[in-house]
Write an enzyme that holds these catalytic residues in place. Sequence first.
Site, PDB file in Angstrom:
ATOM      1  N   GLY A 320      27.227  30.002  11.654  1.00  0.00           N
ATOM      2  CA  GLY A 320      25.648  30.935  11.130  1.00  0.00           C
ATOM      3  C   GLY A 320      25.851  31.336  10.461  1.00  0.00           C
ATOM      4  N   SER A 321      24.952  32.486   9.598  1.00  0.00           N
ATOM      5  CA  SER A 321      24.745  34.139   8.615  1.00  0.00           C
ATOM      6  C   SER A 321      25.762  35.197   9.227  1.00  0.00           C
ATOM      7  CB  SER A 321      23.396  33.679   8.730  1.00  0.00           C
ATOM      8  OG  SER A 321      22.507  33.035   7.707  1.00  0.00           O
ATOM      9  N   THR A 322      26.217  34.711  10.157  1.00  0.00           N
ATOM     10  CA  THR A 322      27.087  35.993  10.810  1.00  0.00           C
ATOM     11  C   THR A 322      28.087  36.263   9.783  1.00  0.00           C
ATOM     12  OG1 THR A 322      28.116  34.203  12.453  1.00  0.00           O
ATOM     13  CG2 THR A 322      26.231  36.299  12.870  1.00  0.00           C
ATOM     14  N   MET A 323      28.762  34.710   9.124  1.00  0.00           N
ATOM     15  CA  MET A 323      29.147  34.351   8.646  1.00  0.00           C
ATOM     16  C   MET A 323      29.447  35.256   6.495  1.00  0.00           C
ATOM     17  SD  MET A 323      32.535  33.271   8.401  1.00  0.00           S
ATOM     18  CE  MET A 323      34.009  32.171   7.636  1.00  0.00           C
ATOM     19  N   LYS A 324      28.154  35.848   6.564  1.00  0.00           N
ATOM     20  CA  LYS A 324      27.315  36.569   5.570  1.00  0.00           C
ATOM     21  C   LYS A 324      28.443  37.410   5.582  1.00  0.00           C
ATOM     22  CE  LYS A 324      23.391  33.665   4.972  1.00  0.00           C
ATOM     23  NZ  LYS A 324      21.842  33.436   4.962  1.00  0.00           N
TER      24      LYS A 324
END
Length: 734
Positions: A320-324
């Site tokens: 999810g957005s932790t990859m951002k």
Amino acid sequence: MKKKRFRFQWGAFLLLIFYGGLFFLLFSRMFMLQATGEVEGQELAARAAAKYSKESAISASRGKIYDTNGQVIAEDTLSYRLIAIVNEKATTDEKNPQHVVDPEKTAKILHEYIPAMDEEKIYKQLTRVNDKGEKPYQVEFGSAGRGISHDTMSKIKAEKLPGILFINDLKRYYPNGIFASHLIGFALKEENKDGTFTTKGKMGLELTYNKELTGKDGKVEYETDAFHYLLPNSEKMVTPAKNGDDIYLTLDKTIQSFLEEAMTSVEKEYNPEAMTAIVADPKTGKILAMTQRPTFNPDTREGDNMKWLNEAIEETIEPGSTMKTFTLASAIDTGAWQPNAKYMSGQYRVLDRVIKDYNKVGWGPITYLQGFQRSSNTAMANLLKLIGEDVFFDYLDRFGFGKKTGIDLPNEASGKLLSKYPVERVTTTFGQGSTVTPIQLIQALTAIANDGKMMQPYVIDRIVDPSTGKIIKKHEPIVKGKPVSADTAKQVKEILASTLTAEKGTASDFILDEYEVAGKTGTAQIPKPDGKYYANEYLYSFLGMAPADNPQLIMYVSVKRPKLKQGEQGSIPVSKIFNPVMLNSLKYLNVNPEDVKHVDDTTIQDYTGQSAEAIQVELANDGLQPVIVGGGGKIIDQYPKGPQKLVKGNFVFLKTAGDVTLPDFTNWSLRNVLAFKTMANLEIEVVGEGFVASQSVSAGTVISDSSPIVVKLKTPAESFKQDVETPPEGETTE
């Protein structure tokens, strides 16, 4: 008549020859045996030894597993094995039976005290006979009849059941109950072919390091006569047992306890399908705490709906957005990041596919900085064009995604970066499609927290031979690379911190009163087996660090499919784990919020031979907390050793000669109490977890003997609960 006499004489002559020959052969045999000492190629001494020499085993203990402060996590402890004498021949006096007289009654009582033993199976075992209808002399009861506690043994003995005996045994014991269970694993006793038992690791570290933990039994050899009595003047030959090696982990028992407590609380409140959490030191890569839910108690192996694997290491997820976080780092490091430039949020088309922001419509034209703070997927898609697809995936490789971290744990998964199709490259920027492991996220975040240097995670600090104290293996921090520059890492931390404080930032639930946090939330759709996604079912997560300017701890938390309350966001259950664990752990480590914001650290020197009183003033002026251990005067030892840098607020112990004056331990961490105990060489018994709440001997007392001192610790949650339950006189609680 002559013929008869002749026959008699001839017969006597033949008998003489026959017996004479036998005598000659016997004499020759005896002569040869005396001369050679051999018979049928075997030495007589060896055959005699085989018949009359005996040996008894000396059991070796399995190595202990400790936390970073030397607190026991797993060890062998005394237990008991149940044996039943069932043959009537064991009894010589009917008034004092030595065998099981009433199998039915015995089975019923044994089942009451040991529920794991089925009453019917106990009865069958007590009444068992062989094919000839003969009873064995004694019977045992498998794994259920081993590892019996002293308390249970005493209660069964009090029942005075004829024929029931107990033999001392060793059992693997896990004193902390549910405690990093999937990491530590468990070990069980197994019966060998020769009827002996050996404790063997079955999961986790107990299995991975079974060879190192397993000791080697010793033995005592001695000579007996045919009746098994010890022969006069016989020598005993002792081969001592070698205990297994001890393993010291990087885990900190206090931080692990903070994490277990928070995870259990959220599990009870939200009943999620699964949860995973890791706490690490970004400067070294040390794993300080790691757990998951559902979990189990390694003493009983009891757990519901549980996977028998370490999900932080062995299972892949769409992050999810932790990859951002790492898409942003790639953009900044390549110069593609333009925080004030605008893009159109809401939707982004990739051939025949449409990428949408989580609110479906976006926020119109907004800046890239606003897009990151609001966790916009389309912001990441637009950034990919500016970075370049090949360059972006090269950065992901630098951060260690798509390959194993090399952590010293078994069965590590590598995850998979999808880049075959254009849409896969885009969705990877915001953490969908491609897969990673939680430990990869932790490793990658060390680069952001540690000025661009990425540290390999590890859990084994050292392996020690307990008999000699020799360190057999020592793990030193390993730099895996420098995926981004120190300046890039600094900018990423600042932007991550803004996701908590910005007007429409997605991480406001993770604000701490005393420390500035930097991090990124994640809301990943859960994939179906066919590659599609479940509607409205998510893995909520947070990847964060604190204090933001100079992170001392990094942490990953994920909660899968929690039962949220009406109108509640998925970040709430995640924050109920991250916030208390991060806050309590930083306090426990003596990380002073104000000092970290302005002046991070100071350097201490080697003060041996100098005046303790003078150095005390100097260290206090530098923002440290000096403690004189002894009567004062010249310093003969210190902890920590110098020269080295310390975060302001840390304790420094200065040892001098003379009697020790007991300080006020109130609010001291376990680490500082143990350091003082070692320097002062006092009998201090520590009870509880967290921070010191009371001490049995008053501060200011001069200690001149070896009387024990009890120091009781409480977690912040326990202290708060006590304060609420016992309000000051005249006040009430709501």
